[in-house]
Write a protein that holds these residues in place. Sequence first.
Motif, short mmCIF file in Angstrom:
data_model
loop_
_atom_site.label_atom_id
_atom_site.label_comp_id
_atom_site.label_asym_id
_atom_site.label_seq_id
_atom_site.Cartn_x
_atom_site.Cartn_y
_atom_site.Cartn_z
N ALA A 101 0.80 -1.22 0.00
CA ALA A 101 0.00 0.00 0.00
C ALA A 101 0.84 1.27 0.00
O ALA A 101 0.28 2.38 -0.13
CB ALA A 101 -0.93 0.00 1.21
N GLN A 102 2.14 1.16 0.14
CA GLN A 102 2.99 2.34 0.11
C GLN A 102 3.03 2.93 -1.31
O GLN A 102 2.85 2.23 -2.30
CB GLN A 102 4.41 1.98 0.56
CG GLN A 102 4.50 1.49 2.00
CD GLN A 102 4.00 2.51 3.00
OE1 GLN A 102 4.41 3.68 2.97
NE2 GLN A 102 3.09 2.07 3.87
N PRO A 103 3.23 4.21 -1.42
CA PRO A 103 3.28 4.84 -2.76
C PRO A 103 4.38 4.21 -3.63
O PRO A 103 5.41 3.76 -3.13
CB PRO A 103 3.58 6.31 -2.46
CG PRO A 103 3.11 6.51 -1.05
CD PRO A 103 3.35 5.22 -0.35
N GLN A 104 4.10 4.16 -4.89
CA GLN A 104 5.05 3.54 -5.82
C GLN A 104 6.36 4.34 -5.86
O GLN A 104 6.35 5.57 -6.01
CB GLN A 104 4.45 3.47 -7.21
CG GLN A 104 3.19 2.61 -7.29
CD GLN A 104 2.61 2.57 -8.69
OE1 GLN A 104 3.20 3.10 -9.63
NE2 GLN A 104 1.45 1.93 -8.81
N GLY A 105 7.46 3.60 -5.71
CA GLY A 105 8.78 4.21 -5.77
C GLY A 105 9.12 5.09 -4.59
O GLY A 105 10.04 5.92 -4.69
N SER A 106 8.39 4.92 -3.46
CA SER A 106 8.67 5.77 -2.30
C SER A 106 9.83 5.27 -1.45
O SER A 106 10.31 6.00 -0.58
CB SER A 106 7.42 5.88 -1.42
OG SER A 106 7.03 4.59 -0.95
N ILE A 107 10.29 4.05 -1.67
CA ILE A 107 11.38 3.48 -0.89
C ILE A 107 12.52 3.18 -1.85
O ILE A 107 12.38 2.36 -2.77
CB ILE A 107 10.92 2.19 -0.17
CG1 ILE A 107 9.75 2.49 0.76
CG2 ILE A 107 12.08 1.58 0.61
CD1 ILE A 107 9.13 1.27 1.40
N SER A 108 13.65 3.80 -1.60
CA SER A 108 14.79 3.62 -2.50
C SER A 108 16.02 3.09 -1.81
O SER A 108 16.95 2.59 -2.47
CB SER A 108 15.14 4.95 -3.20
OG SER A 108 15.46 5.94 -2.23
N THR A 109 16.09 3.18 -0.48
CA THR A 109 17.26 2.71 0.26
C THR A 109 16.81 1.76 1.36
O THR A 109 15.63 1.75 1.78
CB THR A 109 18.04 3.88 0.88
OG1 THR A 109 17.19 4.57 1.82
CG2 THR A 109 18.50 4.86 -0.20
N TRP A 110 17.77 0.99 1.85
CA TRP A 110 17.48 0.07 2.94
C TRP A 110 17.16 0.83 4.23
O TRP A 110 16.26 0.43 4.99
CB TRP A 110 18.67 -0.88 3.14
CG TRP A 110 18.59 -1.70 4.38
CD1 TRP A 110 19.36 -1.59 5.49
CD2 TRP A 110 17.65 -2.75 4.65
NE1 TRP A 110 18.97 -2.51 6.44
CE2 TRP A 110 17.92 -3.24 5.94
CE3 TRP A 110 16.60 -3.32 3.91
CZ2 TRP A 110 17.20 -4.27 6.51
CZ3 TRP A 110 15.89 -4.35 4.48
CH2 TRP A 110 16.17 -4.82 5.78
N THR A 111 17.83 1.90 4.49
CA THR A 111 17.55 2.70 5.69
C THR A 111 16.14 3.26 5.65
O THR A 111 15.42 3.27 6.66
CB THR A 111 18.58 3.83 5.81
OG1 THR A 111 19.90 3.28 5.82
CG2 THR A 111 18.35 4.63 7.07
N ASP A 112 15.71 3.72 4.50
CA ASP A 112 14.36 4.25 4.37
C ASP A 112 13.32 3.17 4.63
O ASP A 112 12.31 3.40 5.29
CB ASP A 112 14.18 4.84 2.98
CG ASP A 112 12.89 5.64 2.85
OD1 ASP A 112 12.29 5.95 3.89
OD2 ASP A 112 12.48 5.95 1.71
N LEU A 113 13.58 1.97 4.15
CA LEU A 113 12.65 0.87 4.36
C LEU A 113 12.56 0.50 5.84
O LEU A 113 11.46 0.29 6.38
CB LEU A 113 13.08 -0.34 3.52
CG LEU A 113 12.26 -1.62 3.70
CD1 LEU A 113 10.80 -1.38 3.34
CD2 LEU A 113 12.85 -2.75 2.86
N ILE A 119 8.53 2.62 12.23
CA ILE A 119 7.51 3.62 12.60
C ILE A 119 6.12 3.01 12.58
O ILE A 119 5.26 3.35 13.42
CB ILE A 119 7.61 4.83 11.64
CG1 ILE A 119 8.89 5.60 11.89
CG2 ILE A 119 6.41 5.74 11.80
CD1 ILE A 119 9.13 6.73 10.90
N LYS A 120 5.87 2.09 11.66
CA LYS A 120 4.56 1.46 11.57
C LYS A 120 4.34 0.46 12.70
O LYS A 120 3.28 0.48 13.35
CB LYS A 120 4.44 0.77 10.20
CG LYS A 120 3.21 -0.10 10.05
CD LYS A 120 1.92 0.71 10.15
CE LYS A 120 0.71 -0.19 9.93
NZ LYS A 120 -0.56 0.57 10.07
#
Length: 365
Positions: A101-113, A119-120
């Motif tokens: 359900a996350q926006p397409q292409g919103s995660i680009s790095t492992w840290t961001d993921l 947080i969730k």
Amino acid sequence: MADQNRNRTLGDYAIPNLQGFNSSIIRPTIQANHFEIKPALLHLVQQDQFSGGNSDDPNLHILNFLQLCDTIRINGVSEKAIRLRLFPFSLRDRAKCWLQAQPQGSISTWTDLVNKFLIKYFPPSKAAKIIGEITSFVQQDEEPLYEAWERYKELLRKCPHHCIPEWMQLETFYNGMTAATKTMINAAAGGSLSSKTLEEAQQIIEMMASSMYQHMNERQVAMREGYDAKSIEALFVQNQLQKLQFSEQIAALTQQISNMQTSSMPTPQLICDFCGGNHANGDCDPTTMEQADQINYMNNYQRPQQPHPPGFQSNNNRGQQQFYKWNLQNSNARGNTSSAPFPSAIPQPQQQYFQGNSSAQFQKN
């Protein structure tokens, strides 16, 4: 692109396309020509999947996933590319839906993921609760030192970003111990734990916890071995005897209940001492008594009488006279005014016979 959209009809907009199937993770390009994720590796990742339930630990899931990814080394492929491609396979159920359900292409790095994932499923409120349990840690009643130490370290592991210094962690644990445990720790430290450095204090507590844990395990093993060797057979025999006694008691109780249901209480038979009838003494029927008196009278009359000394009457005649008087009174009490069947209960022929014999006897004398 604008000209293409201008030429599209309303029906073209309703036709599904591949634009909605793009992943939320931007996978980095791989320069290697022969890159392949083995099915065995995918199977290992799917064995420890995170579902997003209340009992799931997100920090533990990230830790286990990183340990698994560290076992893989592929030439020309970065660790970030391997982790971003494998992580979706470690999710299922609600966690899988969350990532999709996350926006397409919103995660680009492992840290961001990892940040979005924590947080969730590990919000600040949950972290604050665990930090509160760490700072207010107290040893429970009858809790050994090694169990308290393991429980305290588990709280620290559940919240890796607690930001509590190591010296404060050790001080909090020591203050939460009971007086008896503090005495043992100070004795092991040679007087006081505060006189030791941070590393020495940690080693003392670790050594004491490990020694107590090993000692308790040895005692439990010895108790299990002794119990298995000496007591199992005795307990089995005792159990069998108890079952046998219980079965016997149940059988006896069942038999008693059956006897009480089938047997009837015997009714006592009443026999009158005067007439021989089936009633209590004194409840004789007058008509029956009169017939019985007549029969007895005729039998006594026809029976030859034995001589007896002068001046004495026969015992039978005396008993008959008394019985007849009692019967006559009983008949009058019942309202029977009929006259007796015979004038007197004293047999006259016996009296004549007695008087005649008496005169002849006196004349002979």
